[in-house]
Design a protein around this motif. Structure first.
Motif: not given
Ligand code: SF4
Lengths: 467, 209
Positions: B66-80, B87-97
């Motif tokens: 719930r408190q995560a601030t760093v998201l780790v994912a595999r290749r080609n993140f954010g396609s489409g 980006v706003w959704a990630l930040q609003d949730y609390g993700i900073r990097a």
């Protein structure tokens, strides 16, 4: 001087300012605006007391969430209505050219640009929409921007961009009968992968591309982003000029002659080098159907749903399995046995007149399968009118298709046109992502003729054998 | 723009490639006309079951993340799509990097412009991070943009860039560290834009009316 690519020839004269170690400041000739990615940008202007620098180079419309049902009724979805109202208000306040929901110029941004002659060779065109690459079919640098950049362009008429590397996608040979522009681009993405062209500006070359109609070239350029490229382009030629001549915002008379002369100088010079070359053999292409949840997961209509276990990389196996699970498909199922609930014909990929003609030719005198609900959504008001003048609407309606008003519609499911969970749809749009057409909906991307045939048969069929 | 200097926090491991913007923030939630409030829609179709209840199998619904601030994912993140709402959704949730082996281009740029730090690390290192996060729920990372280092408290120390082009990396790092707004920077070039427009007008360059 070394021979130059078309990208180079368009990019360089648009550089306003260049500093070593920084991206270029590039001038924008045409900024297209729509209701979804712009409200926060206009808010930003207001907050900072800024104006739109060149309202004369900014053209706005509403497309993404407009209802495609009767326009005389109020918009039911309150939030949609609010977003459209915000666009009305912003266009008024900032003095933009604006084609509102009741305007004859209204339509999907990427359709109305070329249709009215706003889109011209040699331009730099931007829009807060990933399919802006469509306009590259005219030999323009057309690229997608995010909302912060929309605000940036509104305020400065410039974008900050490093010059991309170039990729030539050379299509050798001719497309066989029954294989459409859509199949070509799906075949290309199937070959290079969904991130195969990331960081590149793609130029499509070769005989098969030259033979494509302007509509076909737009379909190909449109889906460049599905292969990762922000820019896709085709060199302008006589076909381009013919298509453009006489359109509303294209110069006339002597000015036309002069401008065409300049446009003839745009194509890449012989011997110019691209950073990367990809060759595609058009002769080997077939009508395509996507089976998965990204546009690279594609199979020929004569093929079968693949077995992810056979994929080379762990990541591909993982995403393949996930995709099949989501799509409710078993490996080895023949593509032509996949039965459909819905068919969507439209979008900025395939919502132009030629696309509707291709679909109508298939549908003529036939009936949509009783288990299928099929809809046709013209890409713009003008496309709709032209189609009606030709009687295409009658053909569709007689065959049992629903004939709608112009907009993005079920391409992204922001308006009431959405798939229900588990529903399977043959769609002429560009994205088969999970939930793209509605939560839990399953999308298969195909060409317009393939979509129409699928609507009638109730499952996919090989359009080359259609009678 | 808020500057980004560093962040230390819980890692949200997203073991998927080609995570597209329709997953990050689905289209039906793009109708808001504000920049805020999109966190509730983050990964909506994965996060919630058809009946609207949280999907217990989705990583974001485990209390530890719930408190995560760093998201780790595999290749080609954010396609489409170009929607900055992702980006706003990630930040609003609390993700900073975000840490991934590669990004789709428009998402990448949108991240820079909103102060979300897009860390690039080679595939094997990303897999290591995903493994560690899975083995140790609550696993934390520090993303330090001043030193361009990703570190954990198990002795891991990974130098990173945010863009494969060194110039772009350096420029974006400067902007992020100082919270520089691109519009403000460009408006400093106002005289050059005006000169460009005058030159164009003289050449009789045709532009739409
Ligand atoms: S038709 Fe679809 S892809 Fe095209 S602009 Fe509209 S939503 Fe985007």
């Amino acid at each position: 001087m070394p021979p130059k690519t078309m990208l180079e020839k368009i990019w360089e004269p648009h550089v306003v300012y260049r500093e070593v170690g920084k991206p270029d400041l590039l001038y924008v000739d045409l900024h297209l605006v729509h209701e979804v990615t712009s409200p926060q940008a206009f808010d930003g202007l207001r907050m900072n007391g800024r104006k739109v620098r060149r309202p004369d180079l900014t053209v706005a419309t509403v497309d993404h969430n407009v209802p495609t049902s009767d326009r005389s009724k109020p918009i039911e979805d309150e939030i949609s209505a609010r977003q459209i109202e915000a666009m009305n208000q912003n266009a008024r306040e900032f003095g933009l050219t604006y084609y509102d929901i009741f305007s004859q110029g209204q339509g999907i941004v990427h359709i109305i640009g070329p249709q009215m002659g706003y889109t011209q060779p040699g331009m730099v065109i931007v829009c807060g929409d990933s399919h802006t690459s469509t306009h590259g079919a005219f030999g323009a640098i057309a690229m997608a921007i995010g909302t912060t950049q929309v605000e940036h362009v509104l305020a400065t008429q410039c974008v900050v961009m490093p010059k991309p590397r170039t990729m030539e996608i050379r299509v050798v040979g001719d497309l066989p009968q029954g294989v459409a522009a859509k199949d070509l681009i799906l075949g290309i993405i199937g070959q290079i992968g969904v991130d195969g062209a990331t960081g590149y500006a793609v130029e499509y070359t070769g005989e098969a591309v030259r033979r494509l109609s302007m509509e076909g070239r737009m379909t190909v350029c449109n889906m460049s982003i599905e292969g990762g490229a922000r820019i896709g382009m085709v060199a302008p030629d006589e076909k381009t000029f013919q298509y453009m001549q006489g359109r509303r915002f294209v110069p006339q008379g002597e000015a036309w002659e002069k401008v065409v002369e300049r446009w003839r100088g745009l194509p890449t010079e012989p011997g110019a080098s691209y950073d990367k070359l990809v060759e595609i053999d058009a002769r080997r292409l077939e009508p395509h159907v996507t089976w998965g949840t990204n546009p690279g997961q594609v199979a020929p209509v004569t093929g079968r749903v693949p077995d992810p276990a056979s994929f080379a990389s762990a990541a591909d196996r993982e995403s393949g399995e996930r995709a099949l699970h989501y799509m409710g498909l078993e490996p080895g199922t023949p593509v032509q046995q996949i039965a459909l609930d819905r068919v969507f014909i439209g979008s900025c990929t395939n919502g132009r007149l030629e696309d509707l003609r291709a679909a109508a030719a298939v549908a003529k005198g036939k009936r949509v399968d009783p288990k299928v609900y099929a809809m046709v959504v013209p890409g713009s008001w003008e496309v709709k009118q032209q189609a009606e003048q030709e009687g295409l609407d009658r053909i569709f309606k007689d065959a049992g298709f629903d004939w709608r008003e112009a907009g993005c519609s079920m391409c992204l499911g922001m308006n009431p046109d959405v798939l229900q969970p588990g529903e399977r749809c043959a769609s002429t749009s560009n994205r088969n992502f999970e939930g793209r057409q509605g939560k839990g909906g399953r999308t298969h991307l195909v060409s317009p003729a393939m979509a129409a045939a699928a609507a009638i048969a109730g499952h996919f069929v090989d359009i080359r054998e259609w009678k | 723009m808020e500057p980004f200097v560093n962040v230390t926090g819980v890692v949200l491991p997203l073991e998927r490639a080609n995570v597209d913007t329709d997953q990050i923030c689905p289209a039906q939630f793009l109708k808001r006309i504000e920049r805020t409030g999109f966190g509730q829609f983050l990964f909506h179709s994965w996060r919630f079951l058809p009946d609207g209840s949280p999907n217990p199998d989705f990583v974001l619904n485990h209390p530890v993340y719930r408190q995560a601030t760093v998201l780790v994912a595999r290749r080609n993140f954010g396609s489409g799509s170009s929607r900055e709402h992702a980006v706003w959704a990630l930040q609003d949730y609390g993700i900073r990097a975000v840490i991934a082996p590669s990004y789709a281009e428009i998402f990448h740029k949108n991240a820079f412009e909103n102060g979300l730090c897009p860390v690039l690390l080679p595939e094997e290192q990303v897999e290591t991070l995903l493994d560690r996060a899975k083995e140790r729920p609550g696993y934390q990372l520090t993303v330090d943009l001043e030193q361009c280092l990703v570190t954990d408290n198990l002795g891991l120390k990974l130098p990173f860039v945010m863009h494969t082009d060194p110039e772009t990396h350096a420029f974006r790092r400067h902007c992020l560290l100082n919270g520089l707004d691109e519009i403000g920077l460009t408006l400093q070039q106002e005289d050059k834009i005006a000169a460009f427009e005058q030159r164009r007008a003289k050449q009789g360059y045709l532009l739409p009316a």
